[in-house]
Design an enzyme around this catalytic site. Structure first.
Site, PDB file in Angstrom:
ATOM      1  CG  HIS A   1     -10.356  27.163  49.118  1.00 50.45           C
ATOM      2  ND1 HIS A   1     -10.911  28.430  49.158  1.00 50.45           N
ATOM      3  CD2 HIS A   1     -10.670  26.575  50.311  1.00 50.45           C
ATOM      4  CE1 HIS A   1     -11.541  28.603  50.311  1.00 50.45           C
ATOM      5  NE2 HIS A   1     -11.405  27.498  51.035  1.00 50.45           N
ATOM      6  CG  ASN A   2      -3.474  27.109  46.665  1.00 55.67           C
ATOM      7  OD1 ASN A   2      -3.217  26.604  47.769  1.00 55.67           O
ATOM      8  ND2 ASN A   2      -3.173  28.365  46.363  1.00 55.67           N
TER       9      ASN A   2
ATOM     10  CB  SER B   1      -0.168  25.686  49.246  1.00 54.23           C
ATOM     11  OG  SER B   1       0.859  25.725  48.287  1.00 54.23           O
TER      12      SER B   1
ATOM     13  CG  HIS C   1     -10.311  19.519  52.551  1.00 53.66           C
ATOM     14  ND1 HIS C   1      -8.941  19.662  52.454  1.00 53.66           N
ATOM     15  CD2 HIS C   1     -10.790  20.765  52.864  1.00 53.66           C
ATOM     16  CE1 HIS C   1      -8.594  20.899  52.719  1.00 53.66           C
ATOM     17  NE2 HIS C   1      -9.700  21.600  52.960  1.00 53.66           N
ATOM     18  CG  ASP C   2     -11.072  22.752  49.982  1.00 50.30           C
ATOM     19  OD1 ASP C   2     -12.307  22.582  49.981  1.00 50.30           O
ATOM     20  OD2 ASP C   2     -10.480  23.432  50.833  1.00 50.30           O
TER      21      ASP C   2
ATOM     22  CD  GLN D   1      -9.756  37.040  59.952  1.00 52.17           C
ATOM     23  OE1 GLN D   1     -10.566  36.827  59.055  1.00 52.17           O
ATOM     24  NE2 GLN D   1      -9.106  36.078  60.550  1.00 52.17           N
TER      25      GLN D   1
ATOM     26  CG  ASP E   1     -10.983  23.324  56.292  1.00 51.92           C
ATOM     27  OD1 ASP E   1     -10.043  23.623  55.528  1.00 51.92           O
ATOM     28  OD2 ASP E   1     -12.180  23.469  55.967  1.00 51.92           O
TER      29      ASP E   1
END
Length: 916
Positions: free
Chosen positions: A634-635, A637, A672-673, A835, A783
């Protein structure tokens, strides 16, 4: 006319009587000589008395003119003399009757009767007139006694004695009645119920009218019946066993309540059968005479009925008894209501005072000093003190201190430095380095009160060994009386207030009670002022910290100048395609690409051509990049990839988003983050983090939005500064909605509702609810953009996501918390299965629904399905996958430019959300 003239005017009548009655004449002559001798003895004025005036002639005159005696006594005799006469007046009727019984038993002549016998139902006054009108009257005492012959002179003596007694009673009995009423009022005021007050009233009246007993009836709640009151059953709401109707034709009490008039029954055996045939409600054969009276309040409302009765008595209640009854009732009610009114007025004034104090204190919680000054000012007014002082408790040093000291200058008394020295002449300092008086808690009267929590009311301060004279010696002020009280909060003493020198005497118990109530408000005010002072200090510290952080969190001028050296491209190939990989863009170029996409969206509306300042926009984007932490996934990028995903949706689909809606979606995706810590919402709650205590729902998402607003409010960072106030509020509202929508917990609520709308072909772009739900779905689709990218990108992004998840799991283990399987590094071999579940439960439903509303978004669904197949193949082949390969996958290197993965576990809880 004078007393002498009156006596002379009856001389002829006395002479005629002396001629016709030799015996009486000799007696009169003898008495006249005695009268002359007495006159000569007591004064020279007696010589002027006519020689024909005798004691008998005076008695005759006074007997025929009783009103003269009344007037003469009232005008010429003082109250002390009347009280002496009253102390020597004849015994009461009950005592006389007892003497009569004793005399009859010993055959001695009985005394003359004071009241008519039971054979006569006439009032006492009428009976006395008949006695006077006859020369010789036989008055029967009883059926078993002989008649007694009374001479005319004795009759006159009786009449004069009766008249004199009445005259003196009208003047002197007022003192006894008022004393009785004052005592009764004090007793009544201690009772709390209406019934008790009326019962005490009736008890006193019964004694006044010489009744043997009484019955008290109260009106019940219905107002149509009475109930009998007794001290043993003090319940005003209790019902009678047999209701007493308020009407005629029943008992005496019911009739009196109905007619509202006083009834006297001289012979209980002779009742009016039409009015009250049942007689007394409480049957008693010994009752012979009754007086019943209605009791009403000042407004005329009936409260009850009282019956006074006498047992085995031949003496009925008289007019005087009725007058006494009415007088007692009226005066007692007047005094009782006055006392109650006075008490209520005092309480109301105190309540008004406390309300004014509360408003004044709590409306101006600006500092402790202001609150202290107001408390001292109001305390002086409350108890009429000359001065006041307030000492606060320092629990750390076990001392009392005061910065504010009342020296007689109203509310401007900040301690002078010269007066602020301690016992040894050394100046003290409080925590905020202001001059103050400071001394140990065990010293002086204030120290005693602070230590014990007890109130002290001292009439003479210097006679009390606990009094500390140091302050008086320094100020030159003489302390006489003291009222010292503790101020407490939650059972602990936080301060002490001293009222000094009451202006009109010494402090009373009433002052103590009033200030005890006031002290509660003082404690609350000081407690809240102290909290406010701490909050204000913390707020100032936060402002300083925010200023420092905003400086270091904002982009530098060097960063901005370096970015200006880059040329904004006119066209970026393939950037509008769903397959485009934003992770391939180098880090330094990403802000420039953001400017490109932002301006492209803004230019959809020609009105926005000059509304966005290029420098402000660049500084905003660089600051957003700087406020993303260096966490695995959550950076910055990830933010860039999500912003690009929503850009492709807007550019590729035939939507009906307005230009402002598009900008709101893009800015929300970019921010958003913000300040994400690499931990999920669940972890923030379980670890009791500060953010979780601030935001109870959507913890990280709310923090992200607040960070966005903070950046927009920073100088030269507000990209919407040219918007109107209304447009600015609408923009922030949409950005907030979009950022909160990235919480996957809200996705599970939003998707089924939007799906029902679409299934029913009811979706309407102009419907605000439909539009907001589509906005939320678009944010979730962006997202999760890594889920529909080509397979090689998908693998790399999932590897980075798992690095962040496993770090969270490792920290949970260090805290003694068992992580979920998705966060547990030891279960890395279950990744393909997790997954598959995640994509089936979240990704595929999300992209399927948005493709139905925006068909041009079908590549998102196709890419997700393709990746799902790859994960299914891996899950089916997991028996053949070596542990080495799984280890390589779990330890795969992560670059700074990583992709986004799903943020939440599948719906069946086999995987934890990756979202914040």
């Amino acid at each position: 006319m004078s007393f002498i003239k009156c006596c002379t005017s009856v001389r002829s009548a006395s002479d005629h009587q002396n001629l016709t009655n030799n015996d009486n004449n000799r007696k009169s002559s003898s008495k006249k000589k005695t009268c002359h001798r007495s006159s000569a003895k007591y004064g020279a004025n007696s010589e002027s008395l006519p020689s024909s005036v005798t004691a008998d002639t005076v008695k005759i005159f006074l007997g025929e003119h009783p009103e003269f005696l009344d007037s003469y006594i009232q005008q010429n005799v003082n109250s002390n003399t009347i009280e002496q006469w009253m102390s020597k007046k004849p015994q009461k009727s009950s005592q006389v009757q007892q003497q009569r019984k004793t005399s009859a038993s010993t055959h001695s002549p009985p005394p003359p009767p004071l009241r008519p016998s039971s054979s006569s139902s006439m009032p006492l006054v009428s009976a006395q007139k008949k006695i006077v009108s006859s020369s010789t009257t036989k008055v029967p005492l009883s059926t078993n006694t002989d008649a007694i012959t009374i001479s005319p002179s004795e009759l006159f003596s009786q009449k004069i004695s009766s008249t004199t007694t009445k005259s003196m009673s009208k003047l002197a009995e007022l003192t006894d009645q008022r004393r009785l009423l004052h005592e009764l009022t004090d007793e009544v005021n201690q009772n709390v119920t209406k019934a008790q007050i009326l019962f005490e009233l009736c008890k006193s009246i019964a004694s006044t009218v010489s009744a043997d007993g009484f019955n008290l009836y109260l009106v019940d709640e219905s107002g149509i019946s009475l109930r009998l009151f007794t001290p043993e059953n003090d319940d005003e709401q209790a019902a009678c066993f047999v209701p007493i109707p308020i009407s005629m034709g029943h008992c005496i009490a019911g009739y009196v309540a109905w007619a509202k008039e006083t009834i006297r029954i001289n012979n209980i055996a002779m009742l009016d059968m039409t009015k009250y045939p049942d007689g007394l409600y409480i049957k008693d054969d010994k009752v012979t005479t009754v007086m019943a009276h209605p009791i009403a309040n000042a407004s005329g409302t009936l409260l009850g009925v009282v019956e006074f009765y006498r047992i085995d008595s031949t003496i009925p209640f008289s007019d005087e008894d009725v007058e006494e009854l009415l007088k007692c009732v009226n005066e007692l009610f007047t005094q009782t209501y006055y006392e109650l009114y006075h008490s209520m007025t005092r309480e109301r004034r105190l309540n008004d005072f406390l309300l004014a104090v509360t408003k004044s204190i709590f409306q101006e919680l600006v500092s402790m000093d202001t609150v202290m000054l107001k408390i001292m000012s109001y305390a002086k007014k409350l108890v009429n003190a000359d001065r006041a002082s307030l000492f606060m408790v320092d629990s750390r040093t076990k001392e009392l201190y005061a910065r504010i000291f009342d020296i007689g200058r109203e509310e401007h008394d900040i301690l002078d430095s010269a007066a602020m020295s301690d016992k040894d002449g050394q100046k003290c300092s409080s925590n905020d380095e202001r001059a103050c008086i400071r001394f140990p808690m065990d010293k002086g009267i204030a120290g005693y009160v602070a230590t014990t929590g007890k109130t002290l009311n001292i009439i003479d301060a210097y006679s009390d060994n606990r009094f500390n004279r140091d302050i008086d010696q320094k100020t030159g002020y003489k302390t006489k009386t003291l009222l010292c009280m503790p101020i407490m909060i939650q059972g602990n003493v936080i301060g002490v207030v001293q009222m000094i020198n009451k202006k009109n005497g010494h402090f009373t118990k009433s002052d103590e009670e009033s200030f005890e109530t006031f002290a509660v408000y003082c404690g609350l005010a000081l407690h809240h002022a102290s909290l406010y002072d701490r909050i204000r200090r913390s707020e100032q510290k936060c402002k300083v910290a925010l200023e420092v952080l905003s400086y270091h969190a904002s982009c530098t001028d060097e960063e901005y100048e370096r970015m200006k050296t880059y040329t904004l491209p006119d066209n970026i190939p393939n950037i509008e395609r769903f397959e485009y990989s934003p992770w391939d863009v180098v880090n330094d170029m990403k802000p420039l690409y953001v400017v490109y996409m932002f301006l492209d969206l803004a230019n959809m509306d020609p009105l926005n051509a000059n509304r966005f300042d290029s420098e402000c926009l660049m500084r905003f984007i660089l600051t957003v990049r700087k406020n993303y932490r260096n966490v695995p996934y959550h950076n910055w990028s990830h933010a860039f990839s999500v912003a690009h995903a929503i850009y492709t949706v807007i550019k590729q689909t035939k939507h009906q988003f307005s230009p402002h809606d598009c900008i709101a979606l893009f800015v929300a995706c970019l921010c958003h983050d913000l300040d994400h810590r690499g931990k999920t919402n669940a972890f923030m709650v379980k670890s009791a983090s500060t953010l979780a205590s601030i935001y109870t729902t959507s913890t990280m998402e709310r923090h992200h939005f607040n960070q966005t607003v903070t950046i927009l409010q920073t100088e030269s960072h507000n990209i919407f500064k040219h918007f109107s106030s209304k447009e600015y509020r609408q923009m922030l509202d949409e950005i907030r909605h979009c950022i909160l929508a990235t919480d996957l917990a809200l996705f599970f609520e939003n998707r089924p509702k939007l799906e029902r709308i679409v299934n029913n072909n009811e979706f309407d772009w102009n419907n605000k609810e439909h539009f907001r739900r589509l906005q939320s779905l678009s944010m979730t689709s962006a997202d999760l953009c890594a889920m529909y990218k080509p397979w090689h990108i998908q693998q790399n992004i999932v590897s980075v996501i798992m690095d962040e998840f496993w770090e969270e799991g490792d920290e949970e283990k260090r805290k003694g918390i068992q992580p979920q399987s998705l966060m547990d590094r030891s279960l890395a071999h279950e990744l393909p299965k997790n997954q598959v579940n995640f994509m089936k439960s979240i990704c595929i439903p999300c992209y399927s629904l948005i493709a139905r509303v925006l068909p041009e978004a079908m590549p998102m669904l196709s890419g997700a399905k393709s990746n799902l197949q790859q994960w299914q193949d891996l899950a089916g082949e997991k028996q053949q996958v070596t542990h080495t390969n799984l280890a390589a996958l779990s330890s795969g290197s992560s670059t700074d430019d990583t992709s986004d993965s799903s943020r939440t576990p599948p719906a069946n809880n086999t995987c934890q959300p990756a979202s914040s």
